[in-house]
Design a protein around this motif. Structure first.
Motif, PDB file in Angstrom:
ATOM      1  N   LEU A   1       4.363   8.196   4.454  1.00  0.00           N
ATOM      2  CA  LEU A   1       4.681   7.674   5.780  1.00  0.00           C
ATOM      3  C   LEU A   1       4.934   6.169   5.736  1.00  0.00           C
ATOM      4  CD1 LEU A   1       4.852   8.148   8.886  1.00  0.00           C
ATOM      5  CD2 LEU A   1       2.408   7.634   8.948  1.00  0.00           C
ATOM      6  N   THR A   2       4.136   5.466   4.964  1.00  0.00           N
ATOM      7  CA  THR A   2       4.242   4.006   4.915  1.00  0.00           C
ATOM      8  C   THR A   2       5.115   3.514   3.766  1.00  0.00           C
ATOM      9  OG1 THR A   2       2.267   3.788   3.530  1.00  0.00           O
ATOM     10  CG2 THR A   2       1.950   3.758   5.928  1.00  0.00           C
ATOM     11  N   ASP A   3       5.628   4.449   2.959  1.00  0.00           N
ATOM     12  CA  ASP A   3       6.433   4.105   1.788  1.00  0.00           C
ATOM     13  C   ASP A   3       5.688   3.110   0.898  1.00  0.00           C
ATOM     14  OD1 ASP A   3       8.660   4.474   0.182  1.00  0.00           O
ATOM     15  OD2 ASP A   3       9.785   2.836   1.124  1.00  0.00           O
ATOM     16  N   ALA A   4       4.406   3.416   0.669  1.00  0.00           N
ATOM     17  CA  ALA A   4       3.562   2.538  -0.137  1.00  0.00           C
ATOM     18  C   ALA A   4       4.071   2.461  -1.576  1.00  0.00           C
ATOM     19  CB  ALA A   4       2.123   3.054  -0.129  1.00  0.00           C
ATOM     20  N   PRO A   5       4.096   1.271  -2.141  1.00  0.00           N
ATOM     21  CA  PRO A   5       4.562   1.139  -3.532  1.00  0.00           C
ATOM     22  C   PRO A   5       3.505   1.661  -4.505  1.00  0.00           C
ATOM     23  CG  PRO A   5       3.756  -0.960  -2.744  1.00  0.00           C
ATOM     24  CD  PRO A   5       3.723  -0.010  -1.560  1.00  0.00           C
ATOM     25  N   LEU A   6       3.960   2.076  -5.676  1.00  0.00           N
ATOM     26  CA  LEU A   6       3.019   2.470  -6.720  1.00  0.00           C
ATOM     27  C   LEU A   6       2.326   1.231  -7.266  1.00  0.00           C
ATOM     28  CD1 LEU A   6       5.087   5.013  -8.824  1.00  0.00           C
ATOM     29  CD2 LEU A   6       3.135   5.495  -7.356  1.00  0.00           C
ATOM     30  N   ASP A   7       1.091   1.428  -7.688  1.00  0.00           N
ATOM     31  CA  ASP A   7       0.401   0.335  -8.358  1.00  0.00           C
ATOM     32  C   ASP A   7       1.132   0.057  -9.666  1.00  0.00           C
ATOM     33  OD1 ASP A   7      -1.553   0.167  -6.392  1.00  0.00           O
ATOM     34  OD2 ASP A   7      -2.854   1.622  -7.399  1.00  0.00           O
ATOM     35  N   PRO A   8       1.332  -1.217 -10.024  1.00  0.00           N
ATOM     36  CA  PRO A   8       2.084  -1.552 -11.232  1.00  0.00           C
ATOM     37  C   PRO A   8       1.656  -0.799 -12.497  1.00  0.00           C
ATOM     38  CG  PRO A   8       1.724  -3.530  -9.957  1.00  0.00           C
ATOM     39  CD  PRO A   8       0.934  -2.427  -9.286  1.00  0.00           C
ATOM     40  N   PRO A   9       0.353  -0.608 -12.761  1.00  0.00           N
ATOM     41  CA  PRO A   9      -0.011   0.113 -13.990  1.00  0.00           C
ATOM     42  C   PRO A   9       0.446   1.577 -14.002  1.00  0.00           C
ATOM     43  CG  PRO A   9      -1.894  -1.104 -13.154  1.00  0.00           C
ATOM     44  CD  PRO A   9      -0.829  -1.162 -12.098  1.00  0.00           C
ATOM     45  N   LEU A  10       0.746   2.130 -12.836  1.00  0.00           N
ATOM     46  CA  LEU A  10       1.165   3.532 -12.761  1.00  0.00           C
ATOM     47  C   LEU A  10       2.671   3.706 -12.650  1.00  0.00           C
ATOM     48  CD1 LEU A  10      -1.576   4.814 -10.308  1.00  0.00           C
ATOM     49  CD2 LEU A  10      -1.569   4.934 -12.798  1.00  0.00           C
ATOM     50  N   ALA A  11       3.396   2.628 -12.511  1.00  0.00           N
ATOM     51  CA  ALA A  11       4.844   2.701 -12.294  1.00  0.00           C
ATOM     52  C   ALA A  11       5.569   3.443 -13.415  1.00  0.00           C
ATOM     53  CB  ALA A  11       5.423   1.301 -12.119  1.00  0.00           C
ATOM     54  N   ALA A  12       5.081   3.344 -14.629  1.00  0.00           N
ATOM     55  CA  ALA A  12       5.727   4.026 -15.752  1.00  0.00           C
ATOM     56  C   ALA A  12       5.645   5.543 -15.638  1.00  0.00           C
ATOM     57  CB  ALA A  12       5.098   3.568 -17.065  1.00  0.00           C
ATOM     58  N   TYR A  13       4.735   6.044 -14.797  1.00  0.00           N
ATOM     59  CA  TYR A  13       4.545   7.482 -14.640  1.00  0.00           C
ATOM     60  C   TYR A  13       5.160   8.013 -13.352  1.00  0.00           C
ATOM     61  CZ  TYR A  13       1.179   6.378 -18.236  1.00  0.00           C
ATOM     62  OH  TYR A  13       0.585   5.920 -19.393  1.00  0.00           O
ATOM     63  N   ALA A  14       5.937   7.214 -12.682  1.00  0.00           N
ATOM     64  CA  ALA A  14       6.544   7.618 -11.401  1.00  0.00           C
ATOM     65  C   ALA A  14       7.434   8.824 -11.594  1.00  0.00           C
ATOM     66  CB  ALA A  14       7.339   6.456 -10.811  1.00  0.00           C
ATOM     67  N   TRP A  15       7.345   9.757 -10.655  1.00  0.00           N
ATOM     68  CA  TRP A  15       8.175  10.955 -10.688  1.00  0.00           C
ATOM     69  C   TRP A  15       9.552  10.631 -10.153  1.00  0.00           C
ATOM     70  CZ3 TRP A  15      10.541  13.746  -6.727  1.00  0.00           C
ATOM     71  CH2 TRP A  15      11.073  14.989  -7.096  1.00  0.00           C
ATOM     72  N   GLU A  16      10.549  11.135 -10.818  1.00  0.00           N
ATOM     73  CA  GLU A  16      11.927  10.980 -10.366  1.00  0.00           C
ATOM     74  C   GLU A  16      12.526  12.376 -10.248  1.00  0.00           C
ATOM     75  OE1 GLU A  16      13.547   8.220  -9.530  1.00  0.00           O
ATOM     76  OE2 GLU A  16      11.882   6.892 -10.044  1.00  0.00           O
ATOM     77  N   PRO A  17      13.236  12.654  -9.145  1.00  0.00           N
ATOM     78  CA  PRO A  17      13.857  13.990  -9.026  1.00  0.00           C
ATOM     79  C   PRO A  17      14.943  14.184 -10.070  1.00  0.00           C
ATOM     80  CG  PRO A  17      14.521  12.556  -7.221  1.00  0.00           C
ATOM     81  CD  PRO A  17      13.502  11.807  -8.006  1.00  0.00           C
ATOM     82  N   ALA A  18      15.119  15.437 -10.473  1.00  0.00           N
ATOM     83  CA  ALA A  18      16.173  15.761 -11.439  1.00  0.00           C
ATOM     84  C   ALA A  18      17.535  15.509 -10.827  1.00  0.00           C
ATOM     85  CB  ALA A  18      16.034  17.209 -11.881  1.00  0.00           C
ATOM     86  N   ALA A  19      18.445  15.070 -11.641  1.00  0.00           N
ATOM     87  CA  ALA A  19      19.820  14.840 -11.159  1.00  0.00           C
ATOM     88  C   ALA A  19      20.437  16.185 -10.802  1.00  0.00           C
ATOM     89  CB  ALA A  19      20.642  14.151 -12.236  1.00  0.00           C
ATOM     90  N   ALA A  20      21.170  16.207  -9.702  1.00  0.00           N
ATOM     91  CA  ALA A  20      21.773  17.467  -9.241  1.00  0.00           C
ATOM     92  C   ALA A  20      23.049  17.770  -9.971  1.00  0.00           C
ATOM     93  CB  ALA A  20      22.049  17.389  -7.753  1.00  0.00           C
TER      94      ALA A  20
END
Length: 64
Positions: free
Chosen positions: A45-64
Motif C-alpha cells: 500500500l505504501t510502496d515501501a522500499p526494500l532494506d538495502p541489505p535485502l535488495a539483492a534478493y528482490a523478486w522480479e516478475p518473469a518477462a512475458a
C-alpha cells in the motif's frame, strides 16, 4: 491453513498434532500468517522500499 481459510480439516489437525505440536501451537501459526499478511499489505500500500541489505534478493516478475 491458507488453503482452507482457517477451517483446517481434521486430518490436517491430526497430522499437525502427530508431528509433536500441541493445539496451542496452531495459534502461533495463525499469528505468523496474520503478521506476514498485514506487513505485506502495508508495504504494498505504501510502496515501501526494500532494506538495502535485502535488495539483492528482490523478486522480479518473469518477462512475458
Amino acid at each position: 491453513m491458507l488453503d482452507h481459510r482457517g477451517a483446517v480439516p481434521d486430518d490436517g489437525v491430526h497430522a499437525f498434532l502427530a508431528a509433536g505440536f500441541e493445539r496451542r501451537h496452531a495459534l502461533d501459526v495463525v499469528l505468523g500468517v496474520g503478521t506476514y499478511t498485514i506487513s505485506t499489505f502495508a508495504n504494498r500500500l505504501t510502496d515501501a522500499p526494500l532494506d538495502p541489505p535485502l535488495a539483492a534478493y528482490a523478486w522480479e516478475p518473469a518477462a512475458a
